[in-house]
Design a protein around this motif. Structure first.
Motif, PDB file in Angstrom:
ATOM      1  N   PRO A  17      43.024  40.026 -53.300  1.00  0.00           N
ATOM      2  CA  PRO A  17      41.788  40.808 -53.220  1.00  0.00           C
ATOM      3  C   PRO A  17      41.197  41.075 -54.608  1.00  0.00           C
ATOM      4  O   PRO A  17      41.931  41.173 -55.600  1.00  0.00           O
ATOM      5  N   PRO A  18      39.874  41.203 -54.679  1.00  0.00           N
ATOM      6  CA  PRO A  18      39.234  41.426 -55.986  1.00  0.00           C
ATOM      7  C   PRO A  18      39.773  42.640 -56.738  1.00  0.00           C
ATOM      8  O   PRO A  18      39.948  42.587 -57.958  1.00  0.00           O
ATOM      9  N   ASP A  19      40.035  43.751 -56.026  1.00  0.00           N
ATOM     10  CA  ASP A  19      40.494  44.948 -56.736  1.00  0.00           C
ATOM     11  C   ASP A  19      41.908  44.763 -57.297  1.00  0.00           C
ATOM     12  O   ASP A  19      42.265  45.378 -58.310  1.00  0.00           O
ATOM     13  N   VAL A  20      42.709  43.907 -56.650  1.00  0.00           N
ATOM     14  CA  VAL A  20      44.048  43.625 -57.162  1.00  0.00           C
ATOM     15  C   VAL A  20      43.951  42.752 -58.411  1.00  0.00           C
ATOM     16  O   VAL A  20      44.667  42.973 -59.402  1.00  0.00           O
ATOM     17  N   ARG A  21      43.044  41.781 -58.386  1.00  0.00           N
ATOM     18  CA  ARG A  21      42.821  40.963 -59.584  1.00  0.00           C
ATOM     19  C   ARG A  21      42.313  41.821 -60.736  1.00  0.00           C
ATOM     20  O   ARG A  21      42.711  41.656 -61.890  1.00  0.00           O
ATOM     21  N   GLU A  22      41.438  42.754 -60.414  1.00  0.00           N
ATOM     22  CA  GLU A  22      40.899  43.634 -61.443  1.00  0.00           C
ATOM     23  C   GLU A  22      41.995  44.510 -62.039  1.00  0.00           C
ATOM     24  O   GLU A  22      42.035  44.741 -63.261  1.00  0.00           O
ATOM     25  N   ARG A  26      43.899  45.325 -66.416  1.00  0.00           N
ATOM     26  CA  ARG A  26      43.895  46.622 -67.105  1.00  0.00           C
ATOM     27  C   ARG A  26      44.537  46.527 -68.490  1.00  0.00           C
ATOM     28  O   ARG A  26      45.378  45.658 -68.750  1.00  0.00           O
ATOM     29  N   GLN A  27      44.151  47.446 -69.352  1.00  0.00           N
ATOM     30  CA  GLN A  27      44.746  47.529 -70.682  1.00  0.00           C
ATOM     31  C   GLN A  27      46.256  47.734 -70.554  1.00  0.00           C
ATOM     32  O   GLN A  27      46.718  48.566 -69.775  1.00  0.00           O
ATOM     33  N   LEU A  28      47.017  46.980 -71.326  1.00  0.00           N
ATOM     34  CA  LEU A  28      48.477  47.069 -71.244  1.00  0.00           C
ATOM     35  C   LEU A  28      48.994  48.355 -71.867  1.00  0.00           C
ATOM     36  O   LEU A  28      48.439  48.856 -72.846  1.00  0.00           O
ATOM     37  N   ILE A  29      50.073  48.864 -71.271  1.00  0.00           N
ATOM     38  CA  ILE A  29      50.916  49.809 -71.983  1.00  0.00           C
ATOM     39  C   ILE A  29      52.237  49.089 -72.232  1.00  0.00           C
ATOM     40  O   ILE A  29      52.594  48.176 -71.480  1.00  0.00           O
ATOM     41  N   ASN A  30      52.924  49.474 -73.264  1.00  0.00           N
ATOM     42  CA  ASN A  30      54.167  48.802 -73.611  1.00  0.00           C
ATOM     43  C   ASN A  30      55.309  49.436 -72.829  1.00  0.00           C
ATOM     44  O   ASN A  30      55.646  50.602 -73.061  1.00  0.00           O
ATOM     45  N   GLN A 189      53.793  37.822 -53.606  1.00  0.00           N
ATOM     46  CA  GLN A 189      52.715  36.894 -53.288  1.00  0.00           C
ATOM     47  C   GLN A 189      52.523  36.586 -51.810  1.00  0.00           C
ATOM     48  O   GLN A 189      51.739  35.724 -51.460  1.00  0.00           O
ATOM     49  N   LYS A 190      53.222  37.306 -50.938  1.00  0.00           N
ATOM     50  CA  LYS A 190      53.093  37.020 -49.505  1.00  0.00           C
ATOM     51  C   LYS A 190      52.255  38.108 -48.830  1.00  0.00           C
ATOM     52  O   LYS A 190      51.061  38.206 -49.071  1.00  0.00           O
ATOM     53  N   CYS A 191      52.862  38.925 -47.979  1.00  0.00           N
ATOM     54  CA  CYS A 191      52.094  39.925 -47.237  1.00  0.00           C
ATOM     55  C   CYS A 191      51.493  41.000 -48.132  1.00  0.00           C
ATOM     56  O   CYS A 191      50.566  41.702 -47.722  1.00  0.00           O
ATOM     57  N   LEU A 192      52.008  41.159 -49.338  1.00  0.00           N
ATOM     58  CA  LEU A 192      51.461  42.154 -50.251  1.00  0.00           C
ATOM     59  C   LEU A 192      50.210  41.645 -50.960  1.00  0.00           C
ATOM     60  O   LEU A 192      49.495  42.428 -51.595  1.00  0.00           O
ATOM     61  N   SER A 193      49.944  40.341 -50.872  1.00  0.00           N
ATOM     62  CA  SER A 193      48.727  39.736 -51.443  1.00  0.00           C
ATOM     63  C   SER A 193      48.509  40.118 -52.898  1.00  0.00           C
ATOM     64  O   SER A 193      47.418  40.527 -53.312  1.00  0.00           O
ATOM     65  N   SER A 194      49.552  39.961 -53.668  1.00  0.00           N
ATOM     66  CA  SER A 194      49.508  40.150 -55.103  1.00  0.00           C
ATOM     67  C   SER A 194      49.839  38.803 -55.744  1.00  0.00           C
ATOM     68  O   SER A 194      50.362  37.915 -55.064  1.00  0.00           O
ATOM     69  N   PRO A 195      49.558  38.609 -57.018  1.00  0.00           N
ATOM     70  CA  PRO A 195      49.871  37.319 -57.628  1.00  0.00           C
ATOM     71  C   PRO A 195      51.378  37.040 -57.626  1.00  0.00           C
ATOM     72  O   PRO A 195      52.195  37.972 -57.641  1.00  0.00           O
ATOM     73  N   ILE A 245      54.207  43.799 -66.988  1.00  0.00           N
ATOM     74  CA  ILE A 245      53.377  44.964 -66.745  1.00  0.00           C
ATOM     75  C   ILE A 245      52.091  44.630 -65.986  1.00  0.00           C
ATOM     76  O   ILE A 245      51.693  45.352 -65.072  1.00  0.00           O
ATOM     77  N   SER A 246      51.436  43.524 -66.308  1.00  0.00           N
ATOM     78  CA  SER A 246      50.188  43.192 -65.614  1.00  0.00           C
ATOM     79  C   SER A 246      50.439  42.900 -64.132  1.00  0.00           C
ATOM     80  O   SER A 246      49.648  43.282 -63.263  1.00  0.00           O
ATOM     81  N   ASN A 247      51.546  42.220 -63.840  1.00  0.00           N
ATOM     82  CA  ASN A 247      51.904  41.973 -62.448  1.00  0.00           C
ATOM     83  C   ASN A 247      52.219  43.279 -61.721  1.00  0.00           C
ATOM     84  O   ASN A 247      51.925  43.431 -60.529  1.00  0.00           O
ATOM     85  N   LEU A 248      52.830  44.226 -62.440  1.00  0.00           N
ATOM     86  CA  LEU A 248      53.132  45.519 -61.830  1.00  0.00           C
ATOM     87  C   LEU A 248      51.859  46.278 -61.493  1.00  0.00           C
ATOM     88  O   LEU A 248      51.773  46.929 -60.446  1.00  0.00           O
ATOM     89  N   TYR A 249      50.853  46.209 -62.371  1.00  0.00           N
ATOM     90  CA  TYR A 249      49.568  46.831 -62.060  1.00  0.00           C
ATOM     91  C   TYR A 249      48.989  46.248 -60.770  1.00  0.00           C
ATOM     92  O   TYR A 249      48.465  46.974 -59.915  1.00  0.00           O
ATOM     93  N   ALA A 250      49.061  44.931 -60.661  1.00  0.00           N
ATOM     94  CA  ALA A 250      48.518  44.277 -59.469  1.00  0.00           C
ATOM     95  C   ALA A 250      49.297  44.686 -58.224  1.00  0.00           C
ATOM     96  O   ALA A 250      48.716  44.962 -57.164  1.00  0.00           O
TER      97      ALA A 250
END
Length: 362
Positions: A17-22, A26-30, A189-195, A245-250
């Motif tokens: 979904p677009p909001d998940v890609r967006e 997001r700006q990374l935190i370490n 990447q399945k039912c959760l529709s995340s990368p 971290i970016s995958n976790l945001y998604a």
């Protein structure tokens, strides 16, 4: 629809979904040095536990879903251990490869790929045997078969056998009997529709005790380093390695979508869309691969195509900009698979796909 002309209707990776890609941008935190990450990660795990419907520990590992399958075996199995591998498809059989790879002895219980498991047969197998663990798959994605595991898991639980279940293609799309599973595997990447890129797990106390007793011969594919992860309130977490971290945001955005809709509502949506897909297929003369309606997965439908799956797949993509999947292994050209999981469990998307398939078959 999203902003892409091509419609991705594969059973994972799914359309994101677009909001998940967006969220992924997001700006990374370490995660290694910033205290903020502790609260971010803690909140993510709480949401994931709600989807798993469990009080067991939940983990997120950096790696595609296959990491979970190997990590569970690597963490629980020592050389010489007997492991019962229930198999009615490629991924069920694949567990046996991991068992042998890590020195265990795989005892494979094969049943036809269009059928499920019989708890009485499993009971006969485990009687008077000392299995270290038993592995199985909830939804065999290549065939669209959803295994009813309740009685099988109860049988194994009564026998004192640890259970490892691949729920990668079912978690978040249909109920999973997590309360009877010692290690339950999911993926982003399945039912959760995340990368693709994250493995999720729930781990029971009994499984952790076995991990502690098992000599670990690997680090990255071991669960042991994750057992004592600390998430202090005002300090950075103590993780085994730098997290994605970016995958976790998604993933967090995907979980928010699911929880906002309501888990039961999400399950109902998957059931309705899957029924729609199967009915349209039957109207077109295509039968689901599973031998009975009760074995048909609400997350993916596999149609029998008698040696024409690759042809249909090619024409759907070239003529209609719709991407579906074929079978795997010996069924590569005999099964056409429509993924209706997560973001793609959508009546409009399935209708467009089946309209296109009707044109291809005409």
């Amino acid at each position: 629809m999203d902003d892409r002309d091509e419609l991705l209707m594969t059973p994972g990776p799914t359309a994101v979904p677009p909001d998940v890609r967006e969220a992924m941008s997001r700006q990374l935190i370490n995660p290694d040095v910033e205290a903020e990450f502790s609260s971010v990660y803690r909140g993510l795990l709480e949401k994931l536990a709600t989807v798993y419907d469990t009080d067991d520990d939940v983990l997120v590992l950096s790696g595609e879903g296959m990491l979970g399958l190997e990590a569970s075996v690597a963490s629980l199995v020592e050389p010489g251990d007997e492991v019962l591998c229930l198999a009615n498809g490629i991924f069920g059989e694949g567990f046996a490869d991991f068992v042998e790879m890590h020195g265990g002895e795989a005892v494979v219980h094969d049943v036809p790929s269009d059928s499920g498991f019989d708890a009485d047969e499993v009971a006969d197998i485990v009687e008077d045997r000392d299995f270290a663990a038993a592995t199985m798959v909830h939804c065999e994605t290549p065939t669209g078969v959803l295994n009813d595991l309740d009685e099988v898991l109860a049988t194994l639980q009564d026998a004192g056998v640890l259970t490892v279940v691949d729920a990668v293609s079912s978690l978040g799309g249909t109920p999973v009997p997590t309360d009877r599973i010692d290690v339950c595997l999911g993926a982003s990447q399945k039912c959760l529709s995340s990368p693709p890129g994250l493995t999720t797990l729930s781990v029971s106390d009994r499984a952790w005790a076995t991990v502690e007793e098992t000599e670990q011969d690997t680090f990255y594919t071991s669960l042991a380093p994750w057992q004592d992860v600390e998430l202090p309130e005002d300090e950075p977490p103590h993780l085994p390695y730098t997290h994605a971290i970016s995958n976790l945001y998604a993933l967090e955005a995907s979980l928010d979508r699911l929880l906002d809709e309501g888990v039961e509502n999400v399950y109902d949506r998957h059931e309705e869309v899957a029924r729609q897909c199967r009915e349209r297929g039957r109207d077109l003369g295509l039968e689901p691969f599973a031998e009975s309606e009760s074995l048909c997965s609400p997350t993916v439908t596999a149609f029998r195509t008698e040696g024409r799956a690759k042809e249909f797949q090619h024409r759907l993509e070239t003529d209609h900009d719709i991407v579906v999947a074929t079978g795997l292994g010996e069924l590569a050209d005999d099964v056409l698979r429509v993924g209706h999981m997560g973001y793609n469990a959508d009546a409009e998307r399935v209708e467009r796909t089946m309209d296109a398939l009707a044109d291809v078959l005409d």
